[in-house]
Design a protein around this motif. Structure first.
Motif, PDB file in Angstrom:
ATOM      1  N   GLY A  25       0.796  -1.218   0.000  1.00  0.00           N
ATOM      2  CA  GLY A  25       0.000   0.000   0.000  1.00  0.00           C
ATOM      3  C   GLY A  25       0.830   1.271   0.000  1.00  0.00           C
ATOM      4  N   LEU A  26       2.153   1.144   0.162  1.00  0.00           N
ATOM      5  CA  LEU A  26       3.022   2.322   0.150  1.00  0.00           C
ATOM      6  C   LEU A  26       3.427   2.638  -1.292  1.00  0.00           C
ATOM      7  N   TYR A  27       3.304   3.914  -1.666  1.00  0.00           N
ATOM      8  CA  TYR A  27       3.745   4.321  -2.998  1.00  0.00           C
ATOM      9  C   TYR A  27       4.224   5.768  -2.957  1.00  0.00           C
ATOM     10  N   LEU A  37       5.681  12.670  -3.345  1.00  0.00           N
ATOM     11  CA  LEU A  37       4.983  12.536  -2.072  1.00  0.00           C
ATOM     12  C   LEU A  37       4.743  11.080  -1.707  1.00  0.00           C
ATOM     13  N   TRP A  38       5.087  10.732  -0.460  1.00  0.00           N
ATOM     14  CA  TRP A  38       4.847   9.371   0.024  1.00  0.00           C
ATOM     15  C   TRP A  38       3.400   9.230   0.489  1.00  0.00           C
ATOM     16  N   ARG A  39       2.769   8.173   0.042  1.00  0.00           N
ATOM     17  CA  ARG A  39       1.381   7.906   0.380  1.00  0.00           C
ATOM     18  C   ARG A  39       1.226   6.440   0.790  1.00  0.00           C
ATOM     19  N   LEU A  50      -6.449   7.151   2.752  1.00  0.00           N
ATOM     20  CA  LEU A  50      -5.110   7.523   2.287  1.00  0.00           C
ATOM     21  C   LEU A  50      -4.395   8.293   3.398  1.00  0.00           C
ATOM     22  N   PHE A  51      -3.171   7.875   3.686  1.00  0.00           N
ATOM     23  CA  PHE A  51      -2.374   8.526   4.723  1.00  0.00           C
ATOM     24  C   PHE A  51      -1.151   9.170   4.100  1.00  0.00           C
ATOM     25  N   ALA A  52      -1.001  10.477   4.282  1.00  0.00           N
ATOM     26  CA  ALA A  52       0.140  11.213   3.732  1.00  0.00           C
ATOM     27  C   ALA A  52       1.310  11.115   4.703  1.00  0.00           C
ATOM     28  N   ALA A  64      10.555   6.383   4.951  1.00  0.00           N
ATOM     29  CA  ALA A  64       9.174   6.188   4.504  1.00  0.00           C
ATOM     30  C   ALA A  64       8.705   4.767   4.833  1.00  0.00           C
ATOM     31  N   ARG A  65       9.590   3.789   4.633  1.00  0.00           N
ATOM     32  CA  ARG A  65       9.230   2.400   4.934  1.00  0.00           C
ATOM     33  C   ARG A  65       9.016   2.194   6.442  1.00  0.00           C
TER      34      ARG A  65
END
Length: 411
Positions: A25-27, A37-39, A50-52, A64-65
């Motif tokens: 789900g991370l992109y 932008l990480w989402r 959706l989480f920013a 980010a991971r």
């Protein structure tokens, strides 16, 4: 296929937003403006959300991971990561608002109405100079025993052991207040009890009979202001606390009835106090009226008449007369009380009468319920006998003084 730093750096913005998936789900969303932008896309209760996480490169791939991993753990618990972030932000804001200094000042404002003005200034001054510069800006929950130990050790190191003890006690009270108002979980200052060596108490040195004679001779020869001479003589005659005399007001005196009524707010024990005035004290006060009777204060400050005589004035006078300072007997203005207490006990007066006139705290609560006029007739007699004794302190030395029977100990 998982993302790599090289792929992220080499991806150029296009006319439309592009999504580079990393998995779970991370992109990374690459916008036409060049923003990356990480989402994190997830579902709770069947609804997509959706989480920013943040923006690249401020948040690198590894970060980010890591944030994605925390968010996924929250989602498994049914908690929205955005809601959790908001709660953490509010918590941090509350912590920033509840700094040690903020809570300490709140505690001072709550307690100060029951303190004397001097004590309130003392607490505020030492907290501002010795504590706030080091931990004042820290959230109170983050202040530790180690922080406080360093502070009190620093104070102790400059030779101010008593101040170090007070700072620890005040800090402990502040933490207890913070616990009671749900802004701290414990009192780290409690762990420091016993860390500072309590200095030996040095009681104020009294004057002996012969030293009283020398003192009175020195006062007669003193070349300073006459009002200072009168203040010193009144200190010996009335043996009130220095601040009680310095801040005395003419409205408190009834010279006709030979009585001085000190209001509760100026007394250490916060109770009104009556001082019977001897004939000698009344004579001095009538003389003082010719100097300051037209003003509110008995002893106005010469530089600022709206304020009272400073705390150092009397000790400076004693220093000039050779009773205080280097090479002297070390007698300060507070020693007048010790002088009267010592000699009146030697002269046979009942300790209850002496202690009542000294306005000392009564430990027995039943006895403490008596009013401030307790033993008044005995006190009037004692104060006059004391003034008469001071006219010749060496008479009847070592013999019965022949004091008024009512004021002496039974038997």
């Amino acid at each position: 296929m998982p993302l790599t730093d090289a792929k992220i750096r080499n991806t150029k913005p296009g006319p439309k937003p592009a999504k580079l998936a990393d998995g779970g789900g991370l992109y990374l969303e690459v916008r036409p403006t060049g923003a990356k932008l990480w989402r994190y896309r997830y579902r709770i209760a069947g609804k997509e959300n959706l989480f920013a996480i943040g923006e690249y490169p401020s948040i690198a791939l590894a970060e980010a991971r890591a944030e994605h991993g925390k968010a996924r753990a929250l989602v498994k618990q049914g908690v929205h990561p955005s809601h959790n972030r908001q709660a953490e932000r509010l918590s941090n804001q509350a912590a920033s608002a509840n700094t040690f200094e903020a809570v300490a000042k709140e505690w001072i404002s709550k307690k100060s109405p029951r303190w004397t003005a001097y004590y309130s200034r003392q607490v505020t001054r030492f907290m501002q100079s010795d504590v706030f510069p080091y931990v004042g800006k820290l959230p109170i929950r983050s202040v530790t025993s180690a922080h406080l130990l360093e502070i009190v050790r620093r104070i102790e190191g400059r030779g101010a052991e008593t101040v170090a003890l007070l700072v620890r006690q005040w800090s402990s009270a502040i933490f207890r207040y913070a616990v009671a108002t749900l802004r701290a979980d414990g009192d780290p200052a409690a762990a420091l009890k016993g860390a500072i060596h309590r200095p030996k108490v040095e009681h104020h040195k009294p004057l002996s009979r012969s030293e009283i004679v020398t003192f009175l001779e020195a006062v007669d020869k003193y070349g300073g202001y006459r009002t200072t001479v009168i203040a010193l003589r009144l200190m010996l005659l009335t043996f009130v606390r220095t601040v009680e005399l310095r801040k005395g007001e003419w409205s408190e005196f009834n010279l006709q009835d030979a009585e001085w009524r000190i209001p509760a707010e100026r007394m250490k024990m916060r109770e009104p106090h009556i001082v019977p005035l001897s004939e000698q004290a009344v004579v001095l006060l009538r003389e003082l009226q010719t100097y300051t009777g037209g003003r509110g204060l008995l002893f106005p400050n010469y530089r600022n008449p709206k304020e009272c005589m400073t705390a150092t004035t009397l000790n400076r006078a004693l220093e000039r007369m050779g009773f205080n300072g280097k090479g002297s007997i070390g007698f300060s203005a507070h020693g007048f009380r010790a002088t009267a207490s010592t000699l009146l006990n030697e002269m046979g007066y009942r300790s209850d009468v002496i202690e009542r006139q000294l306005a000392h705290s009564e430990r027995n609560k039943v006895r403490a319920s008596y009013n401030h006029a307790e033993y008044m007739e005995e006190r009037r007699s004692m104060m006059q006998d004391w003034a008469d004794f001071l006219e010749d302190p060496m008479r009847n030395k070592g013999k019965s003084t022949g004091v008024t029977t009512r004021a002496r100990r039974p038997g």
